[in-house]
Each structure stands twice: as C-alpha cells, then as structure tokens.
Design an enzyme around this catalytic site. Structure first.
Site, short mmCIF file in Angstrom:
data_model
loop_
_atom_site.label_atom_id
_atom_site.label_comp_id
_atom_site.label_asym_id
_atom_site.label_seq_id
_atom_site.Cartn_x
_atom_site.Cartn_y
_atom_site.Cartn_z
CB CYS A 2 3.27 1.58 16.75
SG CYS A 2 2.90 3.10 15.88
NE ARG A 27 3.73 -4.42 15.95
CZ ARG A 27 2.67 -5.20 15.81
NH1 ARG A 27 2.85 -6.47 15.56
NH2 ARG A 27 1.45 -4.73 15.93
CD1 TRP A 74 5.62 2.83 9.62
CD2 TRP A 74 3.44 3.29 9.65
NE1 TRP A 74 5.18 2.90 8.32
CE2 TRP A 74 3.85 3.18 8.31
CE3 TRP A 74 2.11 3.59 9.92
CZ2 TRP A 74 2.98 3.35 7.24
CZ3 TRP A 74 1.24 3.75 8.85
CH2 TRP A 74 1.68 3.63 7.53
CG ASN A 100 1.27 -0.04 19.15
OD1 ASN A 100 2.09 0.84 19.29
ND2 ASN A 100 1.58 -1.33 19.14
N GLY A 101 -2.25 2.35 17.71
CA GLY A 101 -3.64 2.49 17.30
C GLY A 101 -3.99 3.95 17.07
CD GLU A 480 3.84 -11.11 -4.29
OE1 GLU A 480 2.94 -10.24 -4.31
OE2 GLU A 480 4.60 -11.24 -3.31
CE LYS A 484 6.89 -8.76 -2.20
NZ LYS A 484 5.75 -9.48 -1.77
CD GLU A 487 6.05 -4.78 -1.15
OE1 GLU A 487 5.44 -4.61 -0.09
OE2 GLU A 487 6.34 -5.93 -1.57
CG HIS A 503 -6.26 -4.48 -25.68
ND1 HIS A 503 -7.09 -4.39 -26.77
CD2 HIS A 503 -6.08 -5.80 -25.45
CE1 HIS A 503 -7.41 -5.61 -27.17
NE2 HIS A 503 -6.81 -6.48 -26.39
CE LYS A 602 5.83 -9.19 7.46
NZ LYS A 602 5.92 -9.52 6.03
C1 F6R Z 1 3.78 -6.89 0.31
C2 F6R Z 1 3.14 -7.01 1.61
C3 F6R Z 1 1.80 -6.36 1.79
C4 F6R Z 1 0.91 -7.27 2.66
C5 F6R Z 1 -0.41 -6.57 3.00
C6 F6R Z 1 -1.32 -7.45 3.81
O1 F6R Z 1 5.03 -7.51 0.30
O2 F6R Z 1 3.66 -7.59 2.52
O3 F6R Z 1 1.19 -6.07 0.58
O4 F6R Z 1 0.67 -8.45 1.96
O5 F6R Z 1 -0.14 -5.40 3.72
O6 F6R Z 1 -0.75 -7.81 5.03
P1 F6R Z 1 -1.27 -9.05 5.85
O7 F6R Z 1 -1.00 -10.28 5.04
O8 F6R Z 1 -0.49 -9.02 7.13
O9 F6R Z 1 -2.74 -8.85 6.06
#
Ligand code: F6R
Length: 607
Positions: A2, A27, A74, A100-101, A480, A484, A487, A503, A602
C-alpha cells in the site's frame, strides 16, 4: 504494501495526489482513492483497479482544494472492492483516514466500538478510523494519539478532518512515512518517490511518532505528546532517476542501470594497494571482526539468492562458516546465535516484515546485526546497528534486478574485507579487486547482446514449463533466473543444481520440456557439461549460458547466450543479467504487465 500520499499547501492538491499515487503504484495496485478538503467539506473518490481507473473517474468530477490524502491499496483485510478502498471515513464523513499496515486487534476494537458504529467495509483500517472518531472532541492530533494507545499492530497513517482545513496528521508504527518539506507546502508519503518532483528535503518518521502538517510547517511528537526535534535530510536520488528514461518498462531500465549502479556500489570502497575493501558501516573493531565465527545472511526472495552468493564468497574467501536463512523461517526455527555471530539482513526496500522480524530476533539473541539495504532511511537500515547501502537507486519494477546485483556486489566486498583480515593473500585480494573493477564494462557487453537473447525469448515464449540448471554459484543464478521467469511471465519453472537432475527431476524431460543451463568456464565446467549431456540424451531442448570463446557449446545447441569471462565468484553478476533479459523479453512477447505482475507487490510489509 500500500502507498500513502498527502499534500497541504497552496496548489491544487488533486493532480499532486494523483501523480503521487502513480509513483507509488508499485507498492500496491488493487484499488485507490483520495479525499480532498474544499468549501467546508471533504470529498472522497475511490476506484477499484489501477490508478488510471481513479484518474478516469476524477476527470468527470474534478475536486478543488489544496489539502488532501490519497492511498493505493494492496489488499490484506477484505476483498478488492471500492468499499474496502481507502480513504476510510468516520463521524459521518467528516474524518478521513488512509492506512498502511495491519491492526492486529481490530476485532477487539470493533467490539468495543459497539453497535452505534456501522461499518461499510471489511477492513481493519475503517475500524481504526472510527476508533479515532470516538476520541475526537475538536483536537485531531490528540484524538489520533488517544486512539493509537489502544492499537496493536502496524500502521503508517494519515488523517484529516473537516473542522481542520489546515492540518494533516500522520503517524507511524512499523509502516514507513516520509514528510517532504517544500516552500509553504508539505507532503507526506510512504516513501520519497511522490515527493521528489517537488522537494528533496525530507524528514523520516520513526516508529511511535506523530506528525502534524500545516501550511506553516511541521511538528513531530511522541505518542505521549512530547515534542521531538527532527532533522531535515537531503535526498540524493534525483527525480529523473525515478523515471523510465526512455525504456518501455522500469524493469528494462533497471536492467540497463546495472553497469552504472554497480560502479556506485563499489565506488570508494575498493583498495587496490591492499587488495581489499573498506566498508565503514560495519561499525566493528578489528577485535570484534576477528571474534566472528559464524555469519548468517537473512533475507527473502531474490535478496535471499543474493545471500546465497554471499555464502559461497564468505566461506571461500574468509573461511567463516556462513548460512543463508529465508527470513520467514529464521525466526521460528530457534537459530543458534551468540555474541560471535554476525547477521546481515539483506533487503532492497528495507521494509520487508519477515526480514525485520528476523533481525529483531537476532538482536534479542545478542548477535551483531548489520543491514545491506537499498532504501536509505528505511526501517531495516535504521534498526540495524550499521551496515551498507547498496546504492542501486530507486527500483520500481516489482521484479528485482539491479538491487540483486548490487546486493551481491556489497556481499562480495564484505567477503573480501573479511577474507583479507583472515587467510586471503594480498595478491589474491588484488586480483579480486581488479576483477570487480572490470564488471561494469562486462555487464555492458551482455546488455549489448540483447538481440540474441530477444530471439531466444521469442522462440521459447510459449513453453508451459522449464528447468533452470547450474552448479556452484551458478546454481544461484539458476534459482534467480527461474524466479524472474515465473514472476513476470507466469511460466512454471524450477531450478536445480546440475547434479540433482538424475535424482528425480530428469523424469520430466522430453522434447517439449526445455532446460536453461548455465555452463560457464569455471572449476565445475566439466561436471556441468556431463549434466548437460544427460539432458541432451533425453532430447530436451537446451539453452545455454556459456563463456565467450567456448565454441564446443555449439555441439549441444544453437541457442546460446555468451557472457564474458570473470572470476567464478563474480559470475552471478554477469550470468544473471542474461536471464533477467530472457525473462523480460519472454514477458513482453506474452504481453504481460512486466512492471506490475499479478499478485505481487514491491514492498512486502506484512508477514
Ligand atoms: C523478486 C523480488 C522479491 C524480493 C523480496 C524481498 O523479484 O523482488 O523476491 O526480493 O520480496 O524484498 P526486499 O529486498 O525489499 O526485502
């Protein structure tokens, strides 16, 4: 999760709030709304969906007024509906709140409010608005303070009331708020991005603080109503940095930012003469550094993968046993920690609730706790007893790219620093420093080869499922790359260490099940080649990441992404970029919402 933005000044507030919401959309983007004070009343408009839906609504009913609050949601409590969108009202629409929260005891509060209060939403936030309403007797700040005494949970909130045309109240507990200080105008937001076009002068609120914004200035208080003097800080990021700069998406821009921001991460921190790195923020004496006998890296998602590269680096360079913990697991597994344990919390946003909870646990157990964080002034940055900013600049695409490489960069610098203070020779240290300095130029070489990656993405974009493989640090690259892809394309993928295929997972291979394998020239090259042979034998389509000059890779496949050579520990800094571009181009070909993938936000500020 949010985003909040508030404005008080002499300009029309609506365009400022709307623009602020657009900048905060990363956000959360389930629904949005705003409330503006004008002509002795407050008007509120809300809409389900992205900010543009709200903007469209406002086109038909532009609201005047130079004071207002806004929110992008959110969902945490209640579905995605207009009724659940903020701002929420109390006292027959005279009081507005954006929050927020999570209010943990909202059910209890709801009961205490009694039957006289009828709710129009399913949110904990509306309960909070009414709680403030019950404490209101003409003094808004004191009403907020009184109400918050009954609240358990987290909040970043802003409140306004029709009787106070010159006042916005903000309060923070566990959910960030920043105040922007302009010329006879003031802003309040969940982070600095909506404020940057107007001013770089900000005040970061801390937990347990309340701020009163008027057109004359701001005043900060504790929850116990004591006045606090806060410093006005200057933000280094400029507004342009927060824009797309001509790229189609923030993610593509951020992938291309990597050579530059990597330089920012290592600038002034390398010492070629001594073959080491200096990271002042560690705040540890030589003696304390020598005492460290265990390192724990805690993070979530992509940041935890950066941590995994860090584990390889710390163990190989310094010999210190190192563990990586996913933050949400760490706090519940009763980890063994003592005063010789060094814990690094790694986070782009610096607000991730699980990571924050984990560092609090580590601190309770007496460890040294340091942060590796991107967002300056964020909660994790402030709650750790030191640490290092990764200097990746604002990362607005939901899928992390440049923050990951800069987290890896800073972890490598720490590993070098610890390595040199223990068993690493000066010559090895100097080779490492040189290799780090060459990285930006090599990153650029990969970016310049994006046409090849684009062609591979086009060829494989319709696959339903795939594997990513690697060994050693390139297993982390595979993890990773796989994350990506999932996602932003919604294609199912899994990552495995090359040696694990036989395995179990190999059972899935067939001519329609592609495998992306990282097979760069390092000490595990021959082993990885054997694993790739096993895949070839099952006639699965193969796409390889290999080192420049490795012509033998063509025996396996034509789908090759070449990367420049570097030291093995530094390979994730390069190899990952190829896979970021691959995921990006596949997502674009599939017409996905690259910067705002479904179900993701995010900054994950709830557990
Ligand atoms: C993936 C991604 C998430 C963040 C995770 C941690 O692309 O962005 O997996 O890495 O939510 O977020 P931070 O780094 O903000 O603690």
């Amino acid at each position: 999760m949010c985003g909040i933005v508030g404005y008080i000044g002499n300009k029309q507030a609506q365009p400022i709030l709307l623009q602020g919401l657009r900048r905060l959309e990363y956000r959360g983007y389930d629904s949005a709304g705003l409330a503006l004070w004008h002509d002795q009343c407050i008007s509120r408009v809300r809409a389900v969906g992205k900010i543009e839906r709200l903007a469209k609504k406002l086109k038909d009913q532009e609201i005047p007024g130079s004071m207002g609050i806004a929110h992008t949601r959110w969902a945490t409590h209640g579905g995605v509906t207009e009724q659940n969108a903020h701002p929420h009202m109390a006292l027959q629409g005279t009081l507005m709140l954006a929050h927020n929260g999570i209010i943990e005891n909202y059910r209890e509060i709801r009961e205490k409010l009694g039957k006289d209060v009828s709710l129009t939403s399913e949110t904990d936030s509306e309960v909070l608005a009414h709680l403030i309403g019950t404490h209101y007797n003409g003094d808004l700040r004191h009403a907020v303070m009184a109400a918050l005494k009954h609240v358990r949970g987290t909040y970043g909130l802003v409140v306004m009331h029709v009787d106070h045309p010159d006042c916005i109240i903000g309060a923070r507990m566990g959910s960030p708020l920043v105040v922007g200080v302009g010329e006879e105008e003031y802003f309040i937001a969940s982070d600095a991005t909506p404020i940057l076009p107007y001013t770089k002068r900000v005040v970061y609120l801390d937990d347990g603080e309340i701020v009163e914004l008027t057109r004359e200035g701001i005043q900060t208080f504790t929850l116990a109503d004591e006045v606090i003097t806060k410093c006005v800080e200057e933000i280094e990021w400029d507004d342009e940095q927060a824009q797309k700069q001509g790229f189609d998406h923030f993610m593509l821009k951020e992938i291309h930012d990597q050579p530059q921001v990597f330089e920012d991460a290592i600038r002034g921190r390398l010492d070629m003469e001594e073959g080491t790195a200096h990271l002042g923020g560690l705040n540890m004496t030589e003696e304390e550094m020598r005492r460290v006998n265990r390192i724990i890296l805690i993070a979530c998602g992509t940041a935890s993968y950066a941590g995994m590269v860090g584990k390889y680096a710390f163990e190989r360079l310094s010999g210190i046993p190192t563990e990586v913990d996913v933050a949400s697991e760490f706090r519940y597994r009763d980890p063994i920690i003592d005063e010789n344990t060094l814990v690094f919390a790694i986070s782009q946003s610096g607000e991730t609730a699980d990571t924050l909870a984990a560092i609090r646990e580590a601190k309770r157990k007496g460890a040294f706790v340091r942060g590796i964080v991107n967002v300056v002034g964020s909660t994790i940055a402030r709650e750790t007893d030191g640490g290092t900013y990764i200097h990746a600049g604002p990362e607005l695409a939901v899928a992390s790219t440049k923050a990951y490489t800069n987290m890896v960069a800073v972890l490598l610098l720490y590993a070098l620093q610890f390595g040199r203070s223990r068993r690493m020779t000066i010559a090895t240290g100097q080779r490492f420093v040189r290799a780090l300095q060459e990285i930006p130029q090599k990153m650029q070489m990969i970016l310049d080869r994006k046409d090849t990656i684009f062609a591979i993405a086009e060829k494989y974009k319709d696959i339903p499922s795939c594997f990513f493989l690697g060994r050693g640090v390139n297993y982390v690259v595979a993890l990773e790359g796989s994350l990506k892809l999932k996602e932003i394309t919604y294609i199912h993928s899994e990552a495995y260490p090359g040696g694990e295929m036989k395995h179990g997972p190999i059972a899935l291979l067939s001519p329609t099940f592609p495998v992306f394998a990282v097979m760069t020239k390092n000490q595990l090259y021959e082993k990885m080649r054997s694993n790739v042979e096993e895949i070839r034998a099952r006639k699965a389509p193969l796409i390889l990441v290999v080192t420049d000059g490795d012509d033998s890779a063509k025996e396996f496949t034509d789908d090759i992404m070449y990367v420049p050579p570097t030291m093995e520990l530094l390979e994730p800094l390069l190899n990952t970029i190829s896979l970021q571009l691959l995921a990006y181009y596949m997502a674009v070909s599939l017409d996905r919402d690259v910067d705002r993938p479904r179900n993701l936000a995010k900054s994950v500020t709830v557990e």
